[in-house]
Structures are given as C-alpha cells and as structure tokens.
Design a protein around this motif. Sequence first.
Motif, mmCIF file in Angstrom:
data_model
loop_
_atom_site.group_PDB
_atom_site.id
_atom_site.type_symbol
_atom_site.label_atom_id
_atom_site.label_comp_id
_atom_site.label_asym_id
_atom_site.label_seq_id
_atom_site.Cartn_x
_atom_site.Cartn_y
_atom_site.Cartn_z
ATOM 1 N N GLN A 121 6.672 -3.006 8.737
ATOM 2 C CA GLN A 121 6.288 -2.302 9.969
ATOM 3 C C GLN A 121 4.779 -2.429 10.202
ATOM 4 O O GLN A 121 4.342 -2.604 11.345
ATOM 5 N N GLU A 122 3.989 -2.372 9.126
ATOM 6 C CA GLU A 122 2.534 -2.565 9.285
ATOM 7 C C GLU A 122 2.244 -3.945 9.868
ATOM 8 O O GLU A 122 1.316 -4.124 10.663
ATOM 9 N N MET A 123 3.045 -4.937 9.459
ATOM 10 C CA MET A 123 2.859 -6.298 9.997
ATOM 11 C C MET A 123 3.142 -6.313 11.499
ATOM 12 O O MET A 123 2.407 -6.909 12.283
ATOM 13 N N PHE A 167 -0.770 -8.453 -5.255
ATOM 14 C CA PHE A 167 0.680 -8.276 -5.352
ATOM 15 C C PHE A 167 1.165 -6.989 -4.688
ATOM 16 O O PHE A 167 2.328 -6.887 -4.297
ATOM 17 N N ASN A 168 0.289 -5.981 -4.571
ATOM 18 C CA ASN A 168 0.791 -4.642 -4.226
ATOM 19 C C ASN A 168 1.175 -4.497 -2.757
ATOM 20 O O ASN A 168 2.039 -3.706 -2.413
ATOM 21 N N PHE A 169 0.499 -5.238 -1.900
ATOM 22 C CA PHE A 169 0.924 -5.331 -0.491
ATOM 23 C C PHE A 169 1.090 -6.817 -0.204
ATOM 24 O O PHE A 169 0.256 -7.448 0.422
ATOM 25 N N ALA A 172 1.771 -7.400 3.995
ATOM 26 C CA ALA A 172 1.018 -6.729 5.073
ATOM 27 C C ALA A 172 -0.445 -7.177 5.117
ATOM 28 O O ALA A 172 -0.983 -7.436 6.201
ATOM 29 N N VAL A 173 -1.073 -7.283 3.956
ATOM 30 C CA VAL A 173 -2.515 -7.583 3.959
ATOM 31 C C VAL A 173 -2.765 -8.982 4.531
ATOM 32 O O VAL A 173 -3.732 -9.212 5.255
ATOM 33 N N TRP A 174 -1.849 -9.905 4.230
ATOM 34 C CA TRP A 174 -1.951 -11.240 4.843
ATOM 35 C C TRP A 174 -1.899 -11.121 6.367
ATOM 36 O O TRP A 174 -2.707 -11.717 7.079
ATOM 37 N N SER A 175 -0.956 -10.303 6.855
ATOM 38 C CA SER A 175 -0.807 -10.205 8.314
ATOM 39 C C SER A 175 -1.998 -9.498 8.960
ATOM 40 O O SER A 175 -2.366 -9.825 10.084
ATOM 41 N N TRP A 176 -2.614 -8.542 8.281
ATOM 42 C CA TRP A 176 -3.822 -7.920 8.855
ATOM 43 C C TRP A 176 -4.853 -8.990 9.144
ATOM 44 O O TRP A 176 -5.565 -8.935 10.133
ATOM 45 N N ASN A 177 -4.939 -9.934 8.206
ATOM 46 C CA ASN A 177 -5.930 -11.001 8.380
ATOM 47 C C ASN A 177 -5.479 -12.039 9.388
ATOM 48 O O ASN A 177 -6.221 -12.403 10.293
ATOM 49 N N ALA A 245 -10.772 -11.429 0.659
ATOM 50 C CA ALA A 245 -10.119 -11.270 -0.647
ATOM 51 C C ALA A 245 -9.799 -9.805 -0.930
ATOM 52 O O ALA A 245 -10.640 -8.928 -0.768
ATOM 53 N N THR A 246 -8.567 -9.584 -1.354
ATOM 54 C CA THR A 246 -8.113 -8.243 -1.733
ATOM 55 C C THR A 246 -7.712 -8.298 -3.195
ATOM 56 O O THR A 246 -6.981 -9.195 -3.605
ATOM 57 N N GLY A 247 -8.184 -7.344 -3.978
ATOM 58 C CA GLY A 247 -7.815 -7.334 -5.399
ATOM 59 C C GLY A 247 -8.784 -6.484 -6.200
ATOM 60 O O GLY A 247 -9.388 -5.546 -5.670
ATOM 61 N N GLN A 301 0.343 2.040 -7.403
ATOM 62 C CA GLN A 301 -0.234 0.690 -7.320
ATOM 63 C C GLN A 301 -0.769 0.365 -5.930
ATOM 64 O O GLN A 301 -0.785 -0.797 -5.523
ATOM 65 N N ARG A 302 -1.193 1.384 -5.186
ATOM 66 C CA ARG A 302 -1.913 1.106 -3.934
ATOM 67 C C ARG A 302 -3.396 1.181 -4.237
ATOM 68 O O ARG A 302 -3.817 1.965 -5.096
ATOM 69 N N CYS A 303 -4.174 0.426 -3.493
ATOM 70 C CA CYS A 303 -5.626 0.604 -3.690
ATOM 71 C C CYS A 303 -6.049 1.967 -3.150
ATOM 72 O O CYS A 303 -7.103 2.478 -3.505
ATOM 73 N N THR A 304 -5.190 2.590 -2.322
ATOM 74 C CA THR A 304 -5.478 3.923 -1.789
ATOM 75 C C THR A 304 -4.808 5.042 -2.600
ATOM 76 O O THR A 304 -4.866 6.206 -2.201
ATOM 77 N N SER A 305 -4.143 4.713 -3.692
ATOM 78 C CA SER A 305 -3.435 5.734 -4.480
ATOM 79 C C SER A 305 -4.380 6.856 -4.895
ATOM 80 O O SER A 305 -5.552 6.620 -5.178
ATOM 81 N N THR A 464 -4.718 10.391 0.437
ATOM 82 C CA THR A 464 -5.645 9.247 0.471
ATOM 83 C C THR A 464 -4.972 7.950 0.895
ATOM 84 O O THR A 464 -5.650 7.011 1.301
ATOM 85 N N SER A 465 -3.635 7.886 0.772
ATOM 86 C CA SER A 465 -2.958 6.617 1.064
ATOM 87 C C SER A 465 -2.243 6.686 2.400
ATOM 88 O O SER A 465 -2.199 7.740 3.038
ATOM 89 N N GLY A 466 -1.694 5.549 2.810
ATOM 90 C CA GLY A 466 -0.880 5.531 4.024
ATOM 91 C C GLY A 466 -1.675 5.447 5.312
ATOM 92 O O GLY A 466 -1.290 6.039 6.323
ATOM 93 N N ALA A 467 -2.779 4.695 5.291
ATOM 94 C CA ALA A 467 -3.610 4.559 6.495
ATOM 95 C C ALA A 467 -2.853 3.814 7.595
ATOM 96 O O ALA A 467 -2.031 2.942 7.322
ATOM 97 N N GLU A 468 -3.143 4.168 8.841
ATOM 98 C CA GLU A 468 -2.568 3.453 9.989
ATOM 99 C C GLU A 468 -3.377 2.181 10.246
ATOM 100 O O GLU A 468 -4.572 2.144 9.956
ATOM 101 N N ALA A 472 -10.257 0.824 11.075
ATOM 102 C CA ALA A 472 -10.804 -0.219 10.190
ATOM 103 C C ALA A 472 -10.512 0.211 8.765
ATOM 104 O O ALA A 472 -10.747 1.358 8.393
ATOM 105 N N PHE A 473 -9.990 -0.719 7.969
ATOM 106 C CA PHE A 473 -9.555 -0.390 6.613
ATOM 107 C C PHE A 473 -10.458 -1.070 5.592
ATOM 108 O O PHE A 473 -10.608 -2.285 5.599
ATOM 109 N N GLY A 474 -11.018 -0.264 4.685
ATOM 110 C CA GLY A 474 -11.846 -0.825 3.624
ATOM 111 C C GLY A 474 -12.778 0.238 3.103
ATOM 112 O O GLY A 474 -12.701 1.396 3.522
HETATM 113 C C1 UN1 Z 1 -3.647 -1.674 -0.361
HETATM 114 O O1 UN1 Z 1 -3.231 -0.940 -1.264
HETATM 115 O O2 UN1 Z 1 -4.250 -2.747 -0.628
HETATM 116 O O3 UN1 Z 1 -3.301 2.849 3.368
HETATM 117 C C2 UN1 Z 1 -3.423 -1.423 1.081
HETATM 118 C C3 UN1 Z 1 -2.334 2.442 2.712
HETATM 119 C C4 UN1 Z 1 -1.637 1.201 3.193
HETATM 120 C C5 UN1 Z 1 -2.395 -0.014 2.809
HETATM 121 C C6 UN1 Z 1 -2.797 -0.102 1.381
HETATM 122 N N1 UN1 Z 1 -1.511 1.254 4.630
HETATM 123 O O4 UN1 Z 1 -1.939 3.008 1.704
#
Ligand code: UN1
Length: 517
Positions: A121-123, A167-169, A172-177, A245-247, A301-305, A464-468, A472-474
């Motif tokens: 859905q994010e894609m 690996f964790n997304f 979706a992350v490819w499609s954001w780019n 790059a995401t990681g 395993q989200r970067c926003t966990s 902290t997670s689940g951003a729309e 801008a994400f980062g």
């Molecule tokens: C990520 O973990 O690299 O905000 C992205 C979120 C998701 C994206 C996470 N929409 O948790």
Amino acid sequence: MSKIAIEFGIDQALEALGIQNINNGTSTGTENFSSGEIIESYSPVDGALIGKVKTTSKGDYEKVMVTATEAFKIWRAKPAPQRGEIVRQFGNRLRELKAPLGKLVSYEMGKSYQEGLGEVQEMIDICDFAVGLSRQLHGLTMHSERPGHRMYEQYHSLGVVGIISAFNFPVAVWSWNTALAWICGDVCVWKPSEKTPLCGVACQNIAAEVFKANGLPEGISCLINGDYKVGEFMTQDGRIPLVSATGSIRMGKIVAQAVAARLGKSLLELGGNNAIIVTPNADIKMTVIGAVFGAVGTAGQRCTSTRRLIIHESIYDQVKDAIVAAYEQLRIGNPLDENNHVGPLIDTDAVAMYKAALEKVVAEGGKLIVAGGVLGGEGYESGCYVKPAIAEAENHFEIVQHETFAPVLYLLKYSGEVENAIAIQNGVVQGLSSAIMTNNLREAERFLSVAGSDCGIANVNIGTSGAEIGGAFGGEKETGGGRESGSDAWKIYMRRQTNTINYTTELPLAQGIKFDL
Ligand code: UN1
C-alpha cells in the motif's frame, strides 16, 4: 515448497509475480542476464528454500550501465506529466498484484501478511503522490537587480540513480525512490538486500511489464544483485550522480565516504534508536498500543521501531505493569497466520544479535522484566522466532546506545520536567524517529520546539513507527540526514539550474561593476 507456503498460496503468488526457481538477478527491464554466483533465498517463516537468484558480475553491471545511460536520454525527454502517467500505470498494476506481492514480502522477509499488504500500500500511495507531483516540479522566479533581465530556476533530470535497500522494507523503500526518480526523469539501478532478492525480482518484473507495454526502452528500471561488492560498483561509479542507501550506520558511513570521494550525492536513511516519552499527562491506553506496536511490530526490525520508553517516575510502575501485561497477550508464530502478532527475525544471525543484546543489558546492570528467549519446536523450525523482551536499563549503557534490530525494549525513568526526558531521548547518536505521549499542550510543544526532539520525525500521541508517505522520511545525526518519500524530497533526484536572461541591447554587469570597452 513447504507445507506452510502451499497452505498460504505462496506458489500462486510466485507464479503471479513471475518468480522462477532460478532467476537472473541482473535486469535492464525485460532483458535478464547474470553471470555471477547464486544467492539462495530461504524463508524465515519455515526455513524453506523459496528460490535462487544469480548475482551481478562486473561485466553484467557494465551492460546495465550502458543501457541505463542510453535510456536516460530518452526518458528525460518525455514531459514529466507523461512520465507520471507511466507511474500511474505502475501503481495500478501494484493494486492488482497487492495480494501476491504482500504475500511474498511476508514469506521472504517474515513480517505479518497485514504488514506485507501495508508495505505494498505504501508503494501504491507513493505512486499516487508521484503522479500529482509530475505536474508540480516547480522552481522559483526571482527579480533581477538589472533592468530588462529575468531570473528563474528550473529542475532538470539528474541521471542514473543508484538504490541500495534493506531487507526490512524489501519493496516499499525502492518504490519511494523510483516513483520520485522516474517522474523526475531519472532512471534507476537497484540493488536489493541479499536477504530478500526475490522481492527485488518481483518488483522488477512488474515495472518491466509496464515500461514495455508503453513502448519504452530497456534501462529505465534496472536490477542488480549481490553483496556489498556489487554495491561498491555503484558507490564508486562517477556515472551515478546520486546513491540512495538504506541500512545500517556502518554501511552508510562506507557508502557516504565512497560517494563523497568522487563528489557525488548520497541520500542516507540509516539506523534509528527511537524513543517514546511518556509524561504524567499521557493517556496510558494509547501509550500501551503505540509502544507495543512500535516495539514488536515487524519483530522490532523497522528503522522506526520503538527501542526506548522514557517514562516519568510518577507513573513508571503503572506504565510498566500495563506494558508487561500487554506482552503476555502477544502471539508469536507464522506471520501468514493473522492471529499472530509477531513473526520471525530475518535469519539466525539476527537471533544471535538479539541474544547477545539481552546478555549485554544484564551484564551492564539492567534487569530483564520480560525475559524473552528463542522459540523452538513445532512451528518454529526455522530457528528465527524469538519472544519480545523488555529490560529496565539506563540510557548510557552501551547496548542501549546501539540499535539492535530485534524486539528488545528498554524502559528508562525520568524525573522532573519534560526537558529531562528530551535530554535522554536526544542522548544517542541516532536521530530518526521520536514521540511523546501527553495531553498537555505545553509539554507537546516543548518537545516539538527547537530545543526539543532532534530527530527527523517527532510525533505527538502516536508511536515512532508507521509514518505516512506524504511527509519527508529520514533522520538526523548518524541516521544520515537524508529525506525520502513525501514533501519536497523529490528535489534531491533533480539538478537545480539558475537561469538569467537579458532581453535588452545592453550588457550591464551585476553588482554595478563597470567594464567599458
Ligand atoms: C524502514 O524501516 O526503513 O514509518 C522504513 C514506518 C514505515 C517505513 C519504515 N512507513 O515505520
């Protein structure tokens, strides 16, 4: 294929996505080739081998770059709204393939099927966003200091964009780019994670079909596969003006240095160490939902966990008891079964890191209040299932300062004013996401002020997670400073040009300089 996979229709999903037993991991669209070694993709759900992907050799990569560079010349000449039309079709195809792609994401990565669907859905959402944006790549106009002169700025397509994703997304992350890069007139070369290569093949197949149906050339969407050495082809390649790059922070530092050494641009979205501040004015029920989803969703395993809960001492025991009680309700198991809340970690290396973190927090003086542990036996044969754990800890512990990609939540206590909690929240090297739970306007605004959270994302009464995708994400500090997805993140995918036009018969110089001949 395993029994679990068959029950959940993975076979049909793989077929719908064009995944073979052995896939070429190098592709310029419909042309697929690969002369490198083979990566095997095992599901963390049940340990079964899902498929194989042939990696990209240096020679394969050269072929990709020649094709991509040629495609760029054609693609950039297409008006942006027409590029948007292609992205619209791509988004529609994702709508049709949402179930199989969501299922593959879930099976290859291990997140719940609901979250796999959410990722697709994010894609779809970013495609819709990009379509609108394709008519809004606006620059500004300025008033010239010279008579009869006009000044404005415009945004031009940048070139070949390199994408390295985690690996964790896996999709979706490819499609954001790509969704943004494509409407900006760029072409993309993508190296997905070696842990989720089939998700990469599936996305590439979908994109290739859309470009082909529109009579567009090979090379607008390219796929490469392999380990960090394949990533290095891109980071060291002067033909790639932007590497996104995401990681991990470790990886990001290597990428940033390599790209900077050739004065390229990098867009980095690296680790987080995200905290929720819980003040005496918090709604405890909302806090528990936000914190538990943040900590155990996607098995942490989200970067926003959510990794840290910073709780005021006056409500510490109450919040702790409520969270511990919620953890007792968690069901851990096959993520394709929607009764389960928590699926597996990505692999047994991740399990080892989880175990090491639990040992370390105790060694540093912390106390495990939800012990965690690795699950075995029926349904857990892959060896990747762990129980979410909670430890009481101190912010300065080395392990608390570190991002462990697993469901480990640290409880930290603060006293006095919200500024003390903000200092703890900011007292880490990472700066991705943050949140405060409070019904007190003054506390919320202080958290959002310039002296408040130092993160790229700061939420009030949300976890902290689940951003729309619209924002801008980062994040800041060692999260890398990049911004992907919504708002004006598109600008990094373009080159800005300032134009000054003189429509007089004189040639006056700026700053009043006289140069009479
Ligand atoms: C990520 O973990 O690299 O905000 C992205 C979120 C998701 C994206 C996470 N929409 O948790």
